[in-house]
Motif scaffolding. Structure first.
Motif, short mmCIF file in Angstrom:
data_model
loop_
_atom_site.label_atom_id
_atom_site.label_comp_id
_atom_site.label_asym_id
_atom_site.label_seq_id
_atom_site.Cartn_x
_atom_site.Cartn_y
_atom_site.Cartn_z
N VAL A 96 60.01 -55.83 86.43
CA VAL A 96 60.90 -56.25 85.35
C VAL A 96 60.60 -55.44 84.09
O VAL A 96 59.45 -55.39 83.63
CB VAL A 96 60.73 -57.76 85.06
CG1 VAL A 96 61.65 -58.19 83.92
CG2 VAL A 96 61.03 -58.58 86.32
N LEU A 97 61.62 -54.80 83.57
CA LEU A 97 61.47 -53.97 82.38
C LEU A 97 62.40 -54.46 81.28
O LEU A 97 63.56 -54.78 81.54
CB LEU A 97 61.81 -52.51 82.68
CG LEU A 97 60.95 -51.82 83.71
CD1 LEU A 97 61.67 -51.75 85.05
CD2 LEU A 97 60.60 -50.41 83.24
N THR A 98 61.89 -54.51 80.06
CA THR A 98 62.72 -54.90 78.92
C THR A 98 62.55 -53.85 77.85
O THR A 98 61.49 -53.26 77.71
CB THR A 98 62.27 -56.27 78.38
OG1 THR A 98 60.84 -56.25 78.19
CG2 THR A 98 62.63 -57.40 79.33
N SER A 99 63.62 -53.62 77.08
CA SER A 99 63.51 -52.62 76.02
C SER A 99 63.88 -53.23 74.68
O SER A 99 64.49 -54.29 74.61
CB SER A 99 64.37 -51.39 76.32
OG SER A 99 65.69 -51.75 76.62
N GLY A 100 63.48 -52.54 73.62
CA GLY A 100 63.72 -53.02 72.26
C GLY A 100 65.16 -52.76 71.83
O GLY A 100 66.06 -52.63 72.66
N GLY A 101 65.38 -52.67 70.54
CA GLY A 101 66.73 -52.63 69.98
C GLY A 101 67.55 -51.43 70.42
O GLY A 101 67.07 -50.31 70.43
N VAL A 102 68.77 -51.69 70.81
CA VAL A 102 69.85 -50.73 71.02
C VAL A 102 69.39 -49.44 71.73
O VAL A 102 69.33 -49.41 72.95
CB VAL A 102 70.56 -50.40 69.68
CG1 VAL A 102 71.91 -49.72 69.94
CG2 VAL A 102 70.82 -51.68 68.88
N THR A 103 69.11 -48.38 70.97
CA THR A 103 68.82 -47.09 71.59
C THR A 103 67.52 -47.08 72.38
O THR A 103 67.27 -46.12 73.12
CB THR A 103 68.78 -45.96 70.54
OG1 THR A 103 67.79 -46.28 69.57
CG2 THR A 103 70.13 -45.81 69.86
N ALA A 104 66.68 -48.10 72.26
CA ALA A 104 65.47 -48.16 73.09
C ALA A 104 65.85 -48.26 74.57
O ALA A 104 65.03 -47.95 75.44
CB ALA A 104 64.59 -49.35 72.68
N GLY A 105 67.08 -48.68 74.86
CA GLY A 105 67.55 -48.68 76.24
C GLY A 105 67.56 -47.28 76.84
O GLY A 105 67.37 -47.10 78.05
N VAL A 106 67.78 -46.28 75.99
CA VAL A 106 67.73 -44.89 76.44
C VAL A 106 66.28 -44.52 76.81
O VAL A 106 66.04 -43.88 77.83
CB VAL A 106 68.28 -43.94 75.35
CG1 VAL A 106 67.97 -42.49 75.65
CG2 VAL A 106 69.79 -44.15 75.19
N ASP A 107 65.34 -44.94 75.99
CA ASP A 107 63.93 -44.66 76.28
C ASP A 107 63.53 -45.28 77.61
O ASP A 107 62.87 -44.64 78.43
CB ASP A 107 63.04 -45.22 75.16
CG ASP A 107 63.39 -44.63 73.80
OD1 ASP A 107 62.73 -43.69 73.38
OD2 ASP A 107 64.34 -45.12 73.15
N LEU A 108 63.91 -46.54 77.82
CA LEU A 108 63.59 -47.22 79.07
C LEU A 108 64.19 -46.47 80.26
O LEU A 108 63.53 -46.22 81.27
CB LEU A 108 64.11 -48.66 79.02
CG LEU A 108 63.91 -49.52 80.27
CD1 LEU A 108 63.72 -50.98 79.87
CD2 LEU A 108 65.07 -49.45 81.26
#
Lengths: 338, 338
Positions: free
Chosen positions: A174-186
């Motif tokens: 299970v992976l979670t990312s921070g605000g908005v563009t952090a989804g790109v980092d993930l």
């Protein structure tokens, strides 16, 4: 630091991106474009088959008004690939964020809960973590969400080990990312894992994003930027003292000096301060100095030595240590970015 | 460095984002979300009214397959605000990129050409610059586009003063940005201009992007990353020499030494090298050393001194100067980002 890509897949990895009304469009398009570009860069590996999906397959209205038409109906997904019971139907189930994710309907929560066990990995972008938590998928796990919503998240989901500073958090599958563009980092991290670092690097360069961003969410939100960690209004008997601290970072701000200033014992001050401000006076002083330093770095071109002096640090080195501890990047880089 | 916001607008600034089939979805959603968040952060200023528009108002299929339904029909826009002849109908006409932007239909080009004079500012994201150039809006102006398409752009539009390294370029009221997410950088700069730096900073923090990115496009694409500036295949009589340079950055790579190696005079070598590789030998050597350094920074954790030595630089300082000149960011930051 070179990673070895996993063996080539024999067919595209199926990724489902969950959308809903009031979704943040960047939470959808960021991961979508990373995965699409990765598929192109990884040839002859078949890359990813990315399906956006909404609860009934109908278009969703994003929070900025753009209407996004999904590829699929969430309710039809359990039928995916039922001819291949040996592989997970979904390689990745990724839930977008946006204000709609913070208050998801019961049906949407139920479908995410139902689909999650069929996915090799489950992930969220931004406030999509609220939806995963509602579905019970984060209980007992480490996770993150948009820095601006961490307080609310912690209150609503005390069973989750929240990491407000992280850009993204992995706990098992299970992976979670921070605000908005952090989804790109993930998503870039998942691409590196699936297809190798070279492919992830090619994608990052194509999209003009960094493959690794230093500092996590702290430089953006959870760090001590002006006007944020500072209480919006100073209320209570110590309001005046707190404002004085904010305005005089260079003064002697030891507990002894502060206590004397308001005619209390050190012990009385510490107790009253904690009760009123939620933190002990020393911590408040640390944060006030960091806020002063951030403001000077943002708004002036003064040298680091001068900023340190004017923020109440004994030396540039002391300021650097404070930045390393609380912001995650050095003062010079903070200035370059903001 | 503090900017003063323009006076509060009496109504929202109308922004039109032009979309088409094969648009890059991030080229649309990046600027869209920046402007939407800016409007929220700037209250009571009315912020922006953002309309996505396609040629006939019909949904467009983005290059990653997501279908985006626009708010408006491009052909209906001239009717906007005709009750207020004192203000430009459009505050900003922004053309997205994507493979569809590199080969736009004549109708789309004609409509962009027609609408541009009604807009206070015209801008492009990524390969949207091709569409602006086709519409004749960039002739004699400085501009940029996605680094990977700069060579094609320069060939097709020699009348444009191309700046491959820039994240975005402003020339009068025409702004162009580099690849994909550089549209966010451009839009943040416009927000800072319209609503002040504080609002732009709030938006950047909310989206988790830097308000100012150092180095422009160079660290992503136009700089000397491994496998990019290096010719894909070494062909021609000097192929072996060029490969030898690539593999021996630490050797004596002076023109004299290289000429001796292939039994030519220095003058003969320089002429043959230029003809075959497109650059003189000294420049090729510089680029080969930078490529070697980038590779070592990416793939090892060796110190900067050691990387400099192993890439053929006399010193870490010499390598730093080369990075400042060609990559725009120091070696340490290059490593952090990639």
């Amino acid at each position: 630091m070179t990673t070895t890509p996993a063996p080539m897949a024999d067919r595209p990895r199926t990724v489902v991106i969950v959308m809903f009304d009031e979704v943040q469009s960047l939470d959808v398009t960021g991961p979508l474009e990373v995965l699409t570009a990765a598929g192109r860069a990884a040839r002859p590996d078949p890359g990813y088959r990315v399906l956006t999906a909404s609860l009934d397959g109908r278009p969703v209205r994003s929070s900025s008004g753009l209407v996004l038409t999904p590829h699929a109906d969430l309710r039809a997904l359990p039928r995916l690939d039922r001819d291949r019971p040996d592989v997970p139907a979904l390689d990745l189930l990724l839930v977008s964020g946006g204000s709609g994710g913070r208050a998801p309907g019961a049906d949407l929560v139920a479908w995410v809960r139902k689909l999650a066990p069929r996915a090799r990995r489950v992930a969220s972008v931004c406030t999509g973590a609220f939806l995963l938590a509602e579905a019970g998928l984060l209980a007992g796990r480490a996770a993150t969400t948009h820095w601006a919503h961490c307080a609310e998240f912690a209150r609503r989901f005390p069973e989750v080990e929240l990491r407000p500073d992280a850009l993204f958090v992995r706990d098992g599958n299970v992976l979670t990312s921070g605000g908005v563009t952090a989804g790109v980092d993930l998503t870039l991290a998942l691409v590196a894992e699936d297809l190798g670092r070279e492919v992830a690097l090619t994608v990052a360069r194509h999209l003009l994003v960094d493959l690794r961003r230093p500092g996590g969410q702290a430089p953006f939100g959870t760090g001590p930027a002006p006007g944020r960690s500072q209480p919006a209004t100073h209320a209570g008997p110590l309001a005046e003292l707190r404002q004085w601290i904010d305005e005089h970072p260079v003064a002697d701000l030891s507990v002894a000096a502060l206590a004397k200033r308001v005619s209390l014992s050190e012990r009385q001050l510490t107790r009253a301060f904690q009760a009123e401000a939620g933190v002990p006076p020393g911590r408040y002083v640390d944060e006030a100095r960091l806020r002063a330093a951030c403001r000077l770095l943002e708004e002036t071109s003064d040298g680091v030595e001068s900023v340190a002096r004017r923020s109440g640090y004994g030396s540039a080195e002391a300021m650097r240590r404070a930045f390393a501890r609380s912001v995650g990047i050095p003062p010079s880089e903070y200035r370059r970015r903001f």
